[in-house]
Design an enzyme around this catalytic site. Structure first.
Site, mmCIF file in Angstrom:
data_model
loop_
_atom_site.group_PDB
_atom_site.id
_atom_site.type_symbol
_atom_site.label_atom_id
_atom_site.label_comp_id
_atom_site.label_asym_id
_atom_site.label_seq_id
_atom_site.Cartn_x
_atom_site.Cartn_y
_atom_site.Cartn_z
ATOM 1 C CG LEU A 518 62.225 122.841 -32.494
ATOM 2 C CD1 LEU A 518 63.529 122.766 -33.111
ATOM 3 C CD2 LEU A 518 61.322 122.560 -33.275
ATOM 4 C CE LYS A 540 71.048 119.524 -28.426
ATOM 5 N NZ LYS A 540 71.526 118.319 -28.885
ATOM 6 C CG ASP A 637 72.956 109.576 -27.844
ATOM 7 O OD1 ASP A 637 72.439 108.301 -27.767
ATOM 8 O OD2 ASP A 637 72.435 110.405 -27.088
#
Ligand SMILES: *[C@@H]1O[C@H](CO)[C@@H](O)[C@H](O)[C@H]1NC(C)=O
Ligand SMILES: *[C@@H]1O[C@H](CO)[C@@H](O)[C@H](O)[C@H]1NC(C)=O
Ligand SMILES: *[C@@H]1O[C@H](CO)[C@@H](O)[C@H](O)[C@H]1NC(C)=O
Ligand SMILES: *[C@@H]1O[C@H](CO)[C@@H](O)[C@H](O)[C@H]1NC(C)=O
Ligand SMILES: *[C@@H]1O[C@H](CO)[C@@H](O)[C@H](O)[C@H]1NC(C)=O
Ligand SMILES: *[C@@H]1O[C@H](CO)[C@@H](O)[C@H](O)[C@H]1NC(C)=O
Ligand SMILES: *[C@@H]1O[C@H](CO)[C@@H](O)[C@H](O)[C@H]1NC(C)=O
Ligand SMILES: *[C@@H]1O[C@H](CO)[C@@H](O)[C@H](O)[C@H]1NC(C)=O
Ligand SMILES: *[C@@H]1O[C@H](CO)[C@@H](O)[C@H](O)[C@H]1NC(C)=O
Length: 825
Positions: A518, A540, A637
């Site tokens: 992705l 992830k 972030d």
């Protein structure tokens, strides 16, 4: 409304100003002097018009009282009552409140009979000769220079910002308590009271009939209380001469108050201008487990278990019969009596701390354990961030908490031994000498190694392919393939995070095939994982850069997984096998926000209403991370590609807590490696490597401006070399705000765009201290009457400055989960 913030420390000036401007404003008098009584038809009004003082008659009552209430709030809300026990029942006409020449504040009825006296001159060398009602609701008597008496020292049922709640031995009442009204019509002393521990420990209690403890907040840890959160407020604990007390102020100009209600709840309320009513934002006791010592001595309450009361390991119900009939008052007793030589400790995780602790500052958990095992009367200890808490006698009033609370170590004659848990008995056999410390470290190391081996053997992992998304939010307790929040050896599993086998993850992602990829983030690539039932998850695969050990990584992951909020992407599980560190998240079909707002062919899909919804959602999610989760996560972030959208276009922040997972200390120490994304980085972070919640606020401001304008901050080019922030600022100061808003948007009114842009600019100000906190931001969005300060010029206004234009823009937002830059400077 800003004047509402007027705090305690500003008395002197307020007094000074009032003296000059004494006289009439609007409908009431401001100052009150001896010789000029306040009659029953008159009002004293604070300078800014926030509060009013005078005679009133509550609800359906026929009695009259002198009190203070909000002047500008449409529902009469009395915050202080002078003569609560001695109302004026008759001869009301002609009643008056008078400051006598001897300095006593006295209330007389119409026949000049004395109804109430404040005793405001008792024991004073100087006598008050004037009174002022301040904008914070405090009625102050002074000799023109110093405060000699104030209503804030004699609270009734309401605690206002900058009021004091605690112990002050220099005052007549010594303890400042909130005491409920009898009922809504009668301000006389009711059954319930609320205040600080009379023995002086920084903890709030609620009592019934002055004596019986009903509830406690848990000890102040320097920042907050476990059961008394500071929502929109900021508590300070002050020790000062003969006084020890809590005070609080608010970080947003809203009207808020705590009130001890006549039916036994401590409530925090906020005035809603929009709905013209008081909104309840917090109330305790919240459930029956919050009732003081509901499970008796040595029992703990668990609202999700049945029965709710449990005994600690090594304990059994005092009487099985009573216990089974849900009479828990006798609590639990030890199965084996404790001897002075019983030096084992059974850890209990995820539990609130028992009442009546003794707290010491000690440097380590080991020393804390020594302190307990070295004293025969010590029954438990807990160690948390330098604070060692010890208990003697029975352990009272604890409850299980899903949220992290730390571990309690209960002394026991029969320790339920986990492998390697012998540590404690080894410790006791030796005396406290320096060589001993060496032994401890060795033992500890050995113990760690044993434990790791044990873990490796004992753990089998779940098969990701069979993950049932419908049930994954439920805690699965019956297998051993789960990482728990409890320490090894702890019997109670508090929070579980499924651990999946690497092989099953590999199967779900088709061997991490490029077709399933992705995106590629700074922390590693993200893949789509397909489950057998047709659902999808996001996988992830963290790059192996993490400096943390497996154990720490697991602990962090468990902590992060506990953060649950509708505006945060949910962590479903993990896989930590030697070299592989993988996190499994819920899959967001609509991918990320940047794919919409910056794409000319898709931006029309996000109309004004959905953008408002997205902004509000991000605000809520970030506020939760900063404030409402006990962990206080700084995202570091935040950016458009880290905001994912669900089916209904609700935003969910992703990648939060990555800094923790990657080892916070390492990041904090290592300022020459910056994690973050150019264009969203605050100046103090980009230049000095300093981060705080205010760096997130900066990134939020940039994101807000991007959502409004549909323009990217990175690589923004404008003819005048302006950055996006500079462009926004130019338009703002030249009052051309609507030109900034994405031209594809149809805007119903110009109020909200203006407001959002204003807040956005406040968030990107150069100095962190000028930027609002996320709770301020929320207040600014939700209260349209709130006045906002004019923003200062933002950081990075030209595109040549650091953080903008340095990085090529092409490959930044092609993916879903993360596009971070990790870079050396
Ligand atoms: C203000 O105080 C003066 C003197 O006590 C009094 O005559 C006057 O009526 C008061 N005004 C109001 C509006 O209460
Ligand atoms: C009183 O409230 C109204 C709105 O309800 C507001 O417009 C006004 O500014 C407020 N006045 C003061 C003094 O706060
Ligand atoms: C007392 O005051 C009220 C109004 O405040 C008035 O209606 C009433 O007549 C007064 N009574 C007397 C005895 O003066
Ligand atoms: C003031 O003193 C009197 C007499 O000692 C006492 O009855 C009264 O309760 C005191 N008032 C207050 C508000 O404490
Ligand atoms: C709370 O007050 C402290 C100072 O006592 C300050 O450092 C902190 O920033 C304040 N927090 C908020 C949210 O206002
Ligand atoms: C809140 O109180 C703290 C300390 O008492 C003070 O430092 C801070 O400036 C106050 N904040 C506001 C918004 O008044
Ligand atoms: C509380 O009860 C739940 C459900 O029975 C259980 O999963 C959890 O481990 C219990 N917590 C503690 C601290 O015992
Ligand atoms: C519960 O048990 C205690 C003794 O442990 C007893 O005094 C009390 O009456 C019992 N309460 C009820 C409701 O049975
Ligand atoms: C043990 O603890 C109790 C209670 O904290 C304390 O009173 C006592 O002095 C301690 N004894 C020793 C020997 O330290």
């Amino acid at each position: 409304m800003l004047a509402f913030l007027c705090t305690f420390s500003s008395f002197k000036t307020t007094l000074g100003l009032d003296e000059i401007s004494s006289g009439k404003t609007g409908t009431g008098n401001q100052t009150f002097r001896s010789g000029q009584p306040l009659y029953e038809d008159q009002r004293l009004v604070s300078k800014g018009g926030q509060f009013e003082m005078g005679f009133f008659s509550p609800g359906n009552s026929a009695n009259f009282y002198v009190g203070i209430w909000y002047k500008n709030i449409s529902v009469q809300t009395v915050v202080w009552v002078a003569n609560r026990e001695t109302p004026i029942r008759q001869f009301y006409n002609g009643s008056r409140l008078e400051l006598t020449t001897s300095g006593n504040l006295i209330l007389f009825d119409g026949l000049s009979k004395r109804i109430w006296a404040a005793n405001s001159s008792v024991g004073l060398s100087s006598v008050p000769n004037k009174g002022v009602l301040l904008d914070d609701g405090n009625f102050v008597l002074s000799d023109g220079l110093t405060i000699l008496w104030q209503s804030f020292d004699y609270l009734t049922d309401t605690w206002l910002p900058s009021g004091k709640l605690g112990i002050d031995k220099s005052l007549i009442n010594q303890r400042q308590l909130l005491t409920s009204w009898k009922n809504p019509d009668d301000p006389a002393l009711g059954k319930f009271s609320f205040g600080m521990d009379p023995r002086g420990s920084p903890e709030f209690f609620m009592w019934k009939n002055q004596k019986q403890i009903l509830w406690r907040s848990q000890v102040w840890n320097g920042n907050n209380f476990a059961f008394f959160p500071n929502l929109l407020t900021n508590f300070s604990y002050i020790i000062n001469g003969q006084a020890k007390y809590f005070t609080y102020n608010i970080s947003a100009p809203i009207a808020t108050r705590y009130v001890m209600t006549y039916n036994g709840q401590i409530n925090q309320l906020v005035w809603s201008e929009r709905y013209q009513k008081w909104e309840l934002i917090f109330s305790q006791p919240a459930d029956s487990c919050n009732n003081f010592a509901v499970c008796g001595p040595n029992g703990f309450c668990n609202i999700t278990s049945s029965p709710a009361c449990n005994c600690y390991d090594g304990f059994q119900p005092h009487s099985q019969e009573e216990w089974q009939s849900a009479n828990w008052s006798a609590g639990c007793i030890r199965k084996k009596p404790l001897q002075c030589s019983s030096n084992g400790f059974n850890p209990v995780s995820g539990i609130s701390m028992p009442a009546n602790s003794q707290i010491m500052d000690l440097e380590s958990a080991q020393v804390c354990q020594f302190a307990c095992s070295g004293n025969c009367s010590c029954t438990a200890y807990a160690y948390n961030g330098g604070r060692c808490s010890l208990w003697t006698g029975d352990l009272l009033d604890t409850r299980a908490l899903v949220d992290f609370q730390g571990d309690l170590y209960v002394r026991s004659a029969d320790v339920i031994l986990a492998k390697g848990k012998k540590k404690s008995s080894v410790l006791v056999a030796l005396s406290i000498t320096i060589p001993l410390l060496v032994c401890i470290s060795l033992t500890y190391l050995l113990w760690r190694i044993c434990r790791r081996k044990h873990n490796k053997k004992g753990e089998t992992s779940e098969n990701l392919l069979f993950l049932n998304l419908g049930f994954s939010s439920k805690q699965n307790t019956d297998s051993n393939n789960i990482i728990t929040g409890s320490k090894p050896g702890g019997e109670k599993k508090v929070f579980n995070l499924p651990q999946f086998s690497f092989s099953s993850i590999s199967a779900a992602t088709d061997n991490f095939s490029p077709a399933n990829k992705l995106g590629e983030g700074g922390f590693g690539p993200v893949y789509k994982g397909n489950l057998f039932d047709g659902h999808s998850v996001a996988v992830k695969r963290l790059s192996t850069r993490s400096g943390q050990g497996l154990e720490e990584l697991k602990n962090e992951t468990v902590l992060i997984a506990k953060l649950q909020h509708r505006n945060l992407v949910r962590l479903l599980g993990c896989c930590i096998e030697q070299d592989e560190k993988i996190l499994i998240y819920e899959y967001m079909p609509n991918k990320s926000l940047d794919l919409f707002i910056f794409d000319p062919s898709k931006k029309y899909l996000l109309d004004w209403r959905s953008r408002v919804q997205i902004i509000e959602g991000i605000t809520q999610g970030l506020l939760y991370l900063h404030q409402h989760s006990r962990l206080r996560i700084i995202h570091r972030d935040l950016k458009a590609s880290n905001v994912l959208l669900d089916d209904d276009m609700n935003p969910k922040i992703s990648d939060f807590g990555m800094a923790r997972i990657f080892g916070e200390d390492e990041l904090q120490a290592n300022t020459n490696r910056i994690v973050g994304t150019y264009g969203y980085m605050s100046p103090e972070y980009a230049m000095e490597g300093l981060f705080s919640v205010k760096s997130d606020v900066f990134a939020f401001g940039v994101l807000l401006l991007e959502i409004l304008s549909g323009k990217k901050s990175t690589g923004f080019r404008h003819s005048d070399c302006l950055s996006l922030l500079g462009y926004a600022w130019e338009l703002w100061i030249s009052e051309r705000v609507l030109e900034f808003i994405d031209s594809d948007l149809e805007i119903p009114s110009s109020f909200l765009p203006l407001r959002f842009m204003h807040v956005g600019l406040l968030c990107v100000q150069e100095s962190p201290s000028d930027r609002p906190t996320m709770s301020d931001v929320l207040a600014m969005f939700s209260n349209e009457h709130m006045q906002l300060v004019f923003p200062k010029k933002p950081a990075f206004t030209t595109s040549g400055s650091l953080g903008l234009g340095l990085v090529s823009t092409g490959n930044y937002s092609v993916n879903t989960l993360s596009t971070s830059v990790m870079d050396g400077r």
